[in-house]
Structures are given as C-alpha cells and as structure tokens.
Design a protein around this motif. Structure first.
Motif, PDB file in Angstrom:
ATOM      1  N   MET A   1     -16.054 -26.920  -9.394  1.00 47.60           N
ATOM      2  CA  MET A   1     -17.173 -27.218  -8.510  1.00 47.60           C
ATOM      3  C   MET A   1     -17.061 -28.614  -7.893  1.00 47.60           C
ATOM      4  O   MET A   1     -17.219 -28.790  -6.682  1.00 47.60           O
ATOM      5  CB  MET A   1     -18.508 -27.085  -9.253  1.00 47.60           C
ATOM      6  N   THR A   2     -16.811 -29.615  -8.708  1.00 43.35           N
ATOM      7  CA  THR A   2     -16.714 -30.982  -8.186  1.00 43.35           C
ATOM      8  C   THR A   2     -15.276 -31.360  -7.850  1.00 43.35           C
ATOM      9  O   THR A   2     -15.051 -32.328  -7.128  1.00 43.35           O
ATOM     10  CB  THR A   2     -17.285 -32.001  -9.186  1.00 43.35           C
ATOM     11  N   GLY A   3     -14.306 -30.614  -8.395  1.00 42.00           N
ATOM     12  CA  GLY A   3     -12.903 -30.887  -8.141  1.00 42.00           C
ATOM     13  C   GLY A   3     -12.282 -31.768  -9.215  1.00 42.00           C
ATOM     14  O   GLY A   3     -12.940 -32.644  -9.777  1.00 42.00           O
ATOM     15  N   GLU A   4     -11.021 -31.526  -9.500  1.00 40.30           N
ATOM     16  CA  GLU A   4     -10.333 -32.273 -10.552  1.00 40.30           C
ATOM     17  C   GLU A   4     -10.248 -33.767 -10.231  1.00 40.30           C
ATOM     18  O   GLU A   4     -10.447 -34.609 -11.107  1.00 40.30           O
ATOM     19  CB  GLU A   4      -8.925 -31.696 -10.763  1.00 40.30           C
ATOM     20  N   ALA A   5      -9.935 -34.082  -8.972  1.00 37.76           N
ATOM     21  CA  ALA A   5      -9.790 -35.497  -8.604  1.00 37.76           C
ATOM     22  C   ALA A   5     -11.104 -36.249  -8.783  1.00 37.76           C
ATOM     23  O   ALA A   5     -11.116 -37.393  -9.249  1.00 37.76           O
ATOM     24  CB  ALA A   5      -9.300 -35.608  -7.161  1.00 37.76           C
TER      25      ALA A   5
ATOM     26  N   GLY B   1     -25.806 -25.591  -3.833  1.00 35.58           N
ATOM     27  CA  GLY B   1     -24.536 -26.156  -3.402  1.00 35.58           C
ATOM     28  C   GLY B   1     -24.291 -27.560  -3.922  1.00 35.58           C
ATOM     29  O   GLY B   1     -25.226 -28.342  -4.102  1.00 35.58           O
ATOM     30  N   TYR B   2     -23.020 -27.871  -4.137  1.00 39.54           N
ATOM     31  CA  TYR B   2     -22.588 -29.229  -4.501  1.00 39.54           C
ATOM     32  C   TYR B   2     -22.007 -29.850  -3.229  1.00 39.54           C
ATOM     33  O   TYR B   2     -20.867 -29.586  -2.850  1.00 39.54           O
ATOM     34  CB  TYR B   2     -21.550 -29.177  -5.633  1.00 39.54           C
ATOM     35  N   PHE B   3     -22.787 -30.684  -2.553  1.00 39.28           N
ATOM     36  CA  PHE B   3     -22.471 -31.152  -1.206  1.00 39.28           C
ATOM     37  C   PHE B   3     -21.107 -31.823  -1.062  1.00 39.28           C
ATOM     38  O   PHE B   3     -20.425 -31.623  -0.051  1.00 39.28           O
ATOM     39  CB  PHE B   3     -23.564 -32.096  -0.698  1.00 39.28           C
ATOM     40  N   PRO B   4     -20.649 -32.662  -2.024  1.00 41.50           N
ATOM     41  CA  PRO B   4     -19.353 -33.320  -1.823  1.00 41.50           C
ATOM     42  C   PRO B   4     -18.178 -32.354  -1.700  1.00 41.50           C
ATOM     43  O   PRO B   4     -17.113 -32.759  -1.227  1.00 41.50           O
ATOM     44  CB  PRO B   4     -19.217 -34.203  -3.076  1.00 41.50           C
ATOM     45  N   SER B   5     -18.357 -31.084  -2.102  1.00 35.39           N
ATOM     46  CA  SER B   5     -17.270 -30.126  -1.961  1.00 35.39           C
ATOM     47  C   SER B   5     -17.049 -29.717  -0.508  1.00 35.39           C
ATOM     48  O   SER B   5     -15.978 -29.206  -0.162  1.00 35.39           O
ATOM     49  CB  SER B   5     -17.537 -28.882  -2.820  1.00 35.39           C
ATOM     50  N   ALA B   6     -18.054 -29.939   0.378  1.00 35.13           N
ATOM     51  CA  ALA B   6     -17.926 -29.555   1.784  1.00 35.13           C
ATOM     52  C   ALA B   6     -18.808 -30.464   2.652  1.00 35.13           C
ATOM     53  O   ALA B   6     -19.844 -30.029   3.158  1.00 35.13           O
ATOM     54  CB  ALA B   6     -18.301 -28.092   1.982  1.00 35.13           C
TER      55      ALA B   6
END
Length: 440
Positions: free
Chosen positions: A71-75, A417-422
C-alpha cells in the motif's frame, strides 16, 4: 539527485500469533513506558488501520504513520523508518493480525526493514505449550529475527515461571504481563474505540506502563541501523487549492501521510465538523473521510444548515471526495444499526444500510490513467443504489472489488485510498478534473 538518510536506534516489530492477543495495548504501554522514562519514541502501524494509530499517538506523543510494502510501497517503508531513527531513541512497529498473516504480512515488513520481531503471546490457558508456540514463530521463516517474546494475560508469578522455563534454546521471555484492567481497551465493530472518545486514556496508559515495568519490560530491544533513500518532493499540483476536511467523531479516518501529501502539493487544509458546524470554511474542495456516521446519523440529519452548505458546494461544481463513511453520508438515506432511517445529503441516489456484520474487507486499488491509488475496504454496511458506477477497484485480496461513483465533481466509494501511492490522481480528484479508469 537522491539523498541517503541513515539512523541508529532501538527497534522492534510487535506482533502476535493472531488477532486478539493484546499487541495493540502492549505496544501502547511500551511506548508510554519508555516515553515516561524520558526517551523519544516513534510508533508505526503495519497495514491499513486508522484506530490503533490514534491510541499509539496518545501513548507516544508523536505522529504515527502506516507502513505496508504494497500500500505505501517498500521504498516509503524504509524511508519513514530511517528518518525516524535519526531522532528517536526507540521505534516500535505494531503489526497487524498474526505475524505471518496476509500478503505482505507483518513478518514481510520486518524482513524488508531489518527489524527484529517481538511476538506477544496470550498465555491464558497455556503452560509449557507456550514455548512450542514461540519456537514455531521463531523458526517459521529463516530470514526473520526473533530473539525474545512477551507473555500476556499471565495468571500468577508461578504461571510466569512455567512460561519462562518452557522457552527453547535461543529464545528468552522478555516479560510476563499479568491480567490487568489497565491493559484492556474497548472496541466496537470497526476496531478500537476512537482515542478521542476514551475518557482517562492518558491515566490508563500510565497505569499500563507501570504494569509492564513491574513485569520487567523496561529493557530496550536491540539497537539497529536503518538506511534509505529520501524521496523526491511531490509536484505542486494543488498550489493555492483550499480543501475542507471533515474531522469529528463521525468522520475521523485520516492517514497523516494523506494530509502531509496534500499540503506538500500546495493545498491549504482547514477542518470542520459536519456534526457541530453550520457552515463550511472557505474552500474549493471537500473531503468526507471514513468514520462512524451510523453512530451519529440523527445529529447529521438534524444539522440542516450543514447539509444545505454541502449540497450547495456540490451544486456549484465543487469537488468532493467521499470515502466509506463519507459515501454513507452522501446518499439519500442512512439506516442505522437500530433500523432507524435518517436523511443524508442526497448527492448520490440510494440507501446505506447497516448489515450487522462485516460486509467487505481487503486490499484494493483504483487503477486509472493518472496512477494506481492503493488502499483498502472495510465496512459493515451495504449500499442500495440505482446509480451506475464509474468503475470498480482492483481487488488484491479479500472481498469483491468496490464500485466507484462519480456524480458531477463528487467521487464516492467504500474504498479508502492512500494518497502518496498516486499523487496525480489524488490531485485530479480534488481539482474536479476527469480521470480515465483502466481495466482492473
């Protein structure tokens, strides 16, 4: 040009064999224990969760962010931890469900970040079998580090000694927490009761910290090094845009990272209460997040001036994002858990009806030409509507994909939604700009 950030601090991921073992309150009590000892504590939460972080923020006195490799990304997981390690004495990451449950699981996050896991095991009704459970967790994945465990809900000092003696070679018992009212926290259908609704929470956390200290849990976990690349700042896609955010007991499911991103993109945020306020703040767009509108439906229905203000905003073409509880507020009627019908905003035809049980749960994403907004769904109501959805989310795990509705500049769905993903898709929604859904 990328910047590498690096920090060293004590850290652990607090998990359990399954849900209901007490890891949320143990994490909060540990945070308060070390905070009261003068240490700077940062707490994170694995996965999509709004309620546990509210309690952890009160416990630690610092903001709590979500970490989830998908969801938030590995990085971002690595970056947030490394950034926190530069200033914190202690980092605690509260896991979700059981240690190996889900994909990616809490264990996957621990392995990704290089965190040791510290399982909390409910010892109620167990003696020597406790050691077998601990050994199974420690040996299940070769890349996961587990050096010690915590016993929870221990019946007596003698019970605690049996548990300690049951530990296999290479594992130790950090502490045995006795059964205590200080370690109990109420919940409801969506999880823990919101921290703002818990009278005396600070006093309870101090009492819980004392319980842990007496049980020998004041020792710090291992000290580790965390390193990551800092992300590039987002484009200023919302410069000068004024966004009014609903925030009260009915609408409170807000990721701090979402708020941070909106501001980093140039938005000016203001907060209002659909329960108590009669007018909107000056704004170009509205955000109605999730929460508990079903518990406050009568007050929402009775606030005619606010309903008129939101309807006028929509009629004038003002963008609105409505997530889950926000969606429920946007329909014509909300039927609460007692079967009582309440008039809502009427921006979307239909009725939201409490079902008395879980109706949707899982990780999902909204796939569009401007990016994939990742997040989740989790609700106990059903929507009855004749409206045709714009699209459906992409199901990663769990229940069926959620419909996404568009009525004028309103975008509404049960999806969170998790906004930083898009960032680009998020900005388009708050600017009232069209986006094109892609096939899930």
């Amino acid at each position: 040009m990328t910047t590498t950030i690096r920090g060293e601090c004590h850290a652990a991921l607090i998990s359990a064999p399954g849900s209901g073992q007490g890891k949320s309150m143990v994490t909060a009590a540990l945070a308060r224990l070390h905070r009261n000892a003068g240490r700077k504590v940062r707490v994170f939460k694995h996965g999509p969760d709004y309620l546990d972080p509210m309690v952890q923020e009160v416990a630690s006195g610092a903001p709590v962010y979500q970490l989830h490799p998908w969801m938030t990304g590995e990085a971002e997981c690595r970056w947030r931890l490394a950034e926190a390690a530069r200033e914190a004495d202690l980092i605690l990451v509260e896991g979700s469900m059981g240690l190996f449950d889900g994909d990616p699981s809490s264990a996957d996050l621990a392995i990704l970040a290089g965190l040791p896991a510290l399982p909390v095991i409910d010892a109620w009704g167990m003696a020597q079998t406790f050691g077998a459970v601990a050994q199974g967790l420690a040996n299940y994945h070769p890349d996961l580090a587990i050096f010690e465990v915590i016993a929870n809900r221990v019946g007596s000092p003698g019970h605690g000694r049996l548990l300690a003696e049951s530990m296999p070679a290479g594992l130790s018992l950090l502490g045995a927490i006795p059964r205590s009212e200080a370690m109990a926290i109420p919940d409801r259908h969506l999880g823990l009761v919101q921290a703002t609704e818990l009278a005396g929470l600070d006093r309870q956390l101090d009492a819980a910290a004392e319980v842990l200290e007496a049980a020998g849990l004041d020792r710090l976990p291992a000290r580790i090094t965390l390193e990551a690349e800092a992300p590039e700042p987002p484009a200023r896609l919302l410069d000068g845009r004024r966004i009014a955010v609903a925030r009260d007991d009915a609408f409170a499911f807000l990721y701090r990272a979402n708020l941070d991103l909106l501001e980093a993109m140039g938005a000016e945020l203001s907060y209002f209460s659909p329960l108590a306020d009669e007018a909107l703040p000056a704004c170009d767009a509205l955000w109605l997040p999730g929460g508990y509108p079903e518990l406050h439906a009568a007050r929402l229905a009775a606030n005619a001036p606010m309903r008129s203000a939101i309807r006028a905003h929509h009629a004038a073409g003002g963008p609105i994002l409505a997530e889950c509880g926000g969606l429920m507020a946007c329909v014509e009627t909300l039927v609460d858990g007692e079967g009582q019908a309440h008039e809502m905003l009427g921006l979307l035809p239909g009725t939201a009806r409490m079902a008395g049980k879980l109706t949707a749960l899982g990780l999902q994403g909204l796939h569009a030409d401007l990016g994939e907004l990742r997040g989740h769904t989790y609700h106990h109501s059903r929507l009855e509507t004749a409206a045709e959805p714009l699209c459906r989310t992409r199901k990663l795990a769990g229940s069926e994909a959620e419909p996404v509705y568009r009525q004028g500049a309103l975008v509404a769905s049960y999806f969170h939604g998790y906004f930083p993903s898009a960032p680009r898709l998020t900005a388009a929604i708050f600017r009232g700009q069209r986006f094109s859904p892609l096939d899930p």
